[in-house]
Every structure is written in C-alpha cells, then in structure tokens.
Design a protein around this motif. Sequence first.
Motif, PDB file in Angstrom:
ATOM      1  N   ALA A 139       1.233   2.433   1.982  1.00 23.20           N
ATOM      2  CA  ALA A 139       0.566   1.158   2.238  1.00 23.20           C
ATOM      3  C   ALA A 139      -0.370   0.801   1.080  1.00 23.20           C
ATOM      4  O   ALA A 139      -0.453  -0.361   0.675  1.00 23.20           O
ATOM      5  CB  ALA A 139      -0.209   1.215   3.555  1.00 23.20           C
ATOM      6  N   ILE A 140      -1.072   1.797   0.530  1.00 19.71           N
ATOM      7  CA  ILE A 140      -1.947   1.553  -0.623  1.00 19.71           C
ATOM      8  C   ILE A 140      -1.121   1.071  -1.809  1.00 19.71           C
ATOM      9  O   ILE A 140      -1.466   0.096  -2.478  1.00 19.71           O
ATOM     10  CB  ILE A 140      -2.736   2.835  -0.988  1.00 19.71           C
ATOM     11  CG1 ILE A 140      -3.738   3.173   0.104  1.00 19.71           C
ATOM     12  CG2 ILE A 140      -3.430   2.680  -2.333  1.00 19.71           C
ATOM     13  CD1 ILE A 140      -4.376   4.554  -0.040  1.00 19.71           C
ATOM     14  N   ARG A 141      -0.027   1.755  -2.076  1.00 18.73           N
ATOM     15  CA  ARG A 141       0.850   1.352  -3.193  1.00 18.73           C
ATOM     16  C   ARG A 141       1.385  -0.071  -2.989  1.00 18.73           C
ATOM     17  O   ARG A 141       1.490  -0.840  -3.932  1.00 18.73           O
ATOM     18  CB  ARG A 141       2.016   2.326  -3.334  1.00 18.73           C
ATOM     19  CG  ARG A 141       1.621   3.675  -3.853  1.00 18.73           C
ATOM     20  CD  ARG A 141       2.857   4.578  -4.020  1.00 18.73           C
ATOM     21  NE  ARG A 141       2.479   5.935  -4.312  1.00 18.73           N
ATOM     22  CZ  ARG A 141       2.113   6.370  -5.504  1.00 18.73           C
ATOM     23  NH1 ARG A 141       2.084   5.551  -6.520  1.00 18.73           N
ATOM     24  NH2 ARG A 141       1.788   7.638  -5.686  1.00 18.73           N
ATOM     25  N   LEU A 142       1.711  -0.416  -1.758  1.00 21.10           N
ATOM     26  CA  LEU A 142       2.221  -1.752  -1.457  1.00 21.10           C
ATOM     27  C   LEU A 142       1.171  -2.816  -1.740  1.00 21.10           C
ATOM     28  O   LEU A 142       1.470  -3.850  -2.347  1.00 21.10           O
ATOM     29  CB  LEU A 142       2.677  -1.823   0.000  1.00 21.10           C
ATOM     30  CG  LEU A 142       3.252  -3.160   0.458  1.00 21.10           C
ATOM     31  CD1 LEU A 142       4.543  -3.452  -0.284  1.00 21.10           C
ATOM     32  CD2 LEU A 142       3.485  -3.142   1.950  1.00 21.10           C
ATOM     33  N   THR A 167     -11.812  -4.061  -3.715  1.00 16.64           N
ATOM     34  CA  THR A 167     -11.892  -5.240  -2.847  1.00 16.64           C
ATOM     35  C   THR A 167     -10.622  -5.413  -2.026  1.00 16.64           C
ATOM     36  O   THR A 167     -10.677  -5.660  -0.816  1.00 16.64           O
ATOM     37  CB  THR A 167     -12.157  -6.503  -3.690  1.00 16.64           C
ATOM     38  OG1 THR A 167     -13.364  -6.321  -4.419  1.00 16.64           O
ATOM     39  CG2 THR A 167     -12.260  -7.732  -2.828  1.00 16.64           C
ATOM     40  N   SER A 168      -9.466  -5.280  -2.663  1.00 15.37           N
ATOM     41  CA  SER A 168      -8.209  -5.483  -1.933  1.00 15.37           C
ATOM     42  C   SER A 168      -7.963  -4.377  -0.912  1.00 15.37           C
ATOM     43  O   SER A 168      -7.488  -4.647   0.193  1.00 15.37           O
ATOM     44  CB  SER A 168      -7.030  -5.610  -2.901  1.00 15.37           C
ATOM     45  OG  SER A 168      -6.831  -4.418  -3.613  1.00 15.37           O
ATOM     46  N   LEU A 169      -8.293  -3.133  -1.254  1.00 15.97           N
ATOM     47  CA  LEU A 169      -8.087  -2.054  -0.283  1.00 15.97           C
ATOM     48  C   LEU A 169      -9.065  -2.152   0.880  1.00 15.97           C
ATOM     49  O   LEU A 169      -8.704  -1.860   2.022  1.00 15.97           O
ATOM     50  CB  LEU A 169      -8.186  -0.694  -0.966  1.00 15.97           C
ATOM     51  CG  LEU A 169      -7.034  -0.376  -1.920  1.00 15.97           C
ATOM     52  CD1 LEU A 169      -7.269   0.957  -2.608  1.00 15.97           C
ATOM     53  CD2 LEU A 169      -5.686  -0.398  -1.214  1.00 15.97           C
ATOM     54  N   ASP A 170     -10.293  -2.576   0.607  1.00 16.75           N
ATOM     55  CA  ASP A 170     -11.255  -2.790   1.703  1.00 16.75           C
ATOM     56  C   ASP A 170     -10.736  -3.858   2.665  1.00 16.75           C
ATOM     57  O   ASP A 170     -10.931  -3.757   3.879  1.00 16.75           O
ATOM     58  CB  ASP A 170     -12.622  -3.208   1.160  1.00 16.75           C
ATOM     59  CG  ASP A 170     -13.406  -2.051   0.567  1.00 16.75           C
ATOM     60  OD1 ASP A 170     -13.030  -0.877   0.783  1.00 16.75           O
ATOM     61  OD2 ASP A 170     -14.404  -2.326  -0.134  1.00 16.75           O
ATOM     62  N   ILE A 196      -8.526   3.390   5.617  1.00 15.97           N
ATOM     63  CA  ILE A 196      -9.150   4.266   4.627  1.00 15.97           C
ATOM     64  C   ILE A 196     -10.561   3.806   4.280  1.00 15.97           C
ATOM     65  O   ILE A 196     -10.912   2.640   4.458  1.00 15.97           O
ATOM     66  CB  ILE A 196      -8.313   4.357   3.326  1.00 15.97           C
ATOM     67  CG1 ILE A 196      -8.259   3.014   2.600  1.00 15.97           C
ATOM     68  CG2 ILE A 196      -6.933   4.908   3.610  1.00 15.97           C
ATOM     69  CD1 ILE A 196      -7.675   3.078   1.207  1.00 15.97           C
ATOM     70  N   GLU A 197     -11.325   4.739   3.745  1.00 14.02           N
ATOM     71  CA  GLU A 197     -12.650   4.477   3.184  1.00 14.02           C
ATOM     72  C   GLU A 197     -12.547   4.860   1.707  1.00 14.02           C
ATOM     73  O   GLU A 197     -12.343   6.034   1.375  1.00 14.02           O
ATOM     74  CB  GLU A 197     -13.706   5.323   3.888  1.00 14.02           C
ATOM     75  CG  GLU A 197     -15.102   5.125   3.371  1.00 14.02           C
ATOM     76  CD  GLU A 197     -15.674   3.764   3.753  1.00 14.02           C
ATOM     77  OE1 GLU A 197     -16.397   3.194   2.922  1.00 14.02           O
ATOM     78  OE2 GLU A 197     -15.389   3.284   4.860  1.00 14.02           O
ATOM     79  N   VAL A 198     -12.649   3.878   0.818  1.00 16.16           N
ATOM     80  CA  VAL A 198     -12.559   4.137  -0.621  1.00 16.16           C
ATOM     81  C   VAL A 198     -13.906   4.654  -1.102  1.00 16.16           C
ATOM     82  O   VAL A 198     -14.933   4.008  -0.919  1.00 16.16           O
ATOM     83  CB  VAL A 198     -12.156   2.856  -1.390  1.00 16.16           C
ATOM     84  CG1 VAL A 198     -12.137   3.111  -2.887  1.00 16.16           C
ATOM     85  CG2 VAL A 198     -10.807   2.343  -0.915  1.00 16.16           C
ATOM     86  N   TYR A 241     -10.165   8.369  -1.909  1.00 11.48           N
ATOM     87  CA  TYR A 241     -10.378   7.797  -0.583  1.00 11.48           C
ATOM     88  C   TYR A 241     -10.307   8.869   0.479  1.00 11.48           C
ATOM     89  O   TYR A 241      -9.924  10.008   0.210  1.00 11.48           O
ATOM     90  CB  TYR A 241      -9.343   6.706  -0.301  1.00 11.48           C
ATOM     91  CG  TYR A 241      -7.922   7.214  -0.194  1.00 11.48           C
ATOM     92  CD1 TYR A 241      -7.360   7.489   1.051  1.00 11.48           C
ATOM     93  CD2 TYR A 241      -7.136   7.428  -1.325  1.00 11.48           C
ATOM     94  CE1 TYR A 241      -6.058   7.954   1.159  1.00 11.48           C
ATOM     95  CE2 TYR A 241      -5.847   7.888  -1.230  1.00 11.48           C
ATOM     96  CZ  TYR A 241      -5.302   8.153   0.012  1.00 11.48           C
ATOM     97  OH  TYR A 241      -4.026   8.627   0.117  1.00 11.48           O
ATOM     98  N   GLU A 242     -10.673   8.470   1.667  1.00 14.65           N
ATOM     99  CA  GLU A 242     -10.590   9.335   2.836  1.00 14.65           C
ATOM    100  C   GLU A 242      -9.991   8.508   3.966  1.00 14.65           C
ATOM    101  O   GLU A 242     -10.345   7.349   4.146  1.00 14.65           O
ATOM    102  CB  GLU A 242     -11.995   9.805   3.209  1.00 14.65           C
ATOM    103  CG  GLU A 242     -12.041  10.805   4.324  1.00 14.65           C
ATOM    104  CD  GLU A 242     -13.453  11.305   4.531  1.00 14.65           C
ATOM    105  OE1 GLU A 242     -14.021  10.997   5.605  1.00 14.65           O
ATOM    106  OE2 GLU A 242     -13.987  11.978   3.633  1.00 14.65           O
TER     107      GLU A 242
END
Length: 128
Positions: free
Chosen positions: A21-24, A65-68, A74-76, A97-98
Amino acid sequence: MRVSASGGIVLVTGEREVEEAIRLVLATAPGERPTRPDFGCAIHDMVFAPVNEETAGRIAYEVRTSLDRWEPRIEVSDVVVTVAPDEGAALFIDIRYEIRGTNNPRNLVFPFYVIPSHDDPSTESEDS
C-alpha cells in the motif's frame, strides 16, 4: 495481489499488505486516477528537479504528507532522502515507520529517479 508458486492468484496480507500500500501511494501521481484525483504522492512533480538538499527536503515532506493522508495503518517516524552513490539521477527514499498498534519498527526504501537537466554543468561530460 500476487502470483503464487503454483501459478494461482493470492492476496498479500499483514505487513506485506501495508508495504504494498505504501509503494502504491508513492508510485501514483495525483490526478492519475480519474475516480480519485487527489490520491497519490506529489514527488512526481520533481522528476526534473535538480538533485540537491532542497529537492530532497521537498520529497521527504511530500512522502510524509501523502502517507499521513492515505495510509492510516502506519505512523511515519522519519523520511530520509539520499542520493544513490553510483548514480546522480537516483534518490533513495528511506521511510521509517511503525504499523499502528504494534511495537515493530520497519523501513522501506523506495527508489526515485530524476531526469538531469542538460543545462546543469555537473551532468555534462568532460569532453564537452
């Protein structure tokens, strides 16, 4: 989705699902998906940017910003952008991340390639 060893289709689960999902999110440019035009990460706007500290900082900001926004599981904790040692046109984005609810720190390195400017003297050959 993945192809299994026997040739069938299988879904990824758990930590692997989060990694995919992160890679996407990072591989999708905003506006690329007509039904979700805000989805993605704006690092693609920096394909023609110079490889310097300012670009690295902007990439780190856009990734965080995008992952948040798009990956609530996850928590970056940190995003570190470094230039590939052998290539001046590649940047490595190291996301630390966690997964929420766990005490399991993880990281993912996402390569990002820029197209150097022909006007940049550091990219010209010595024969010029």
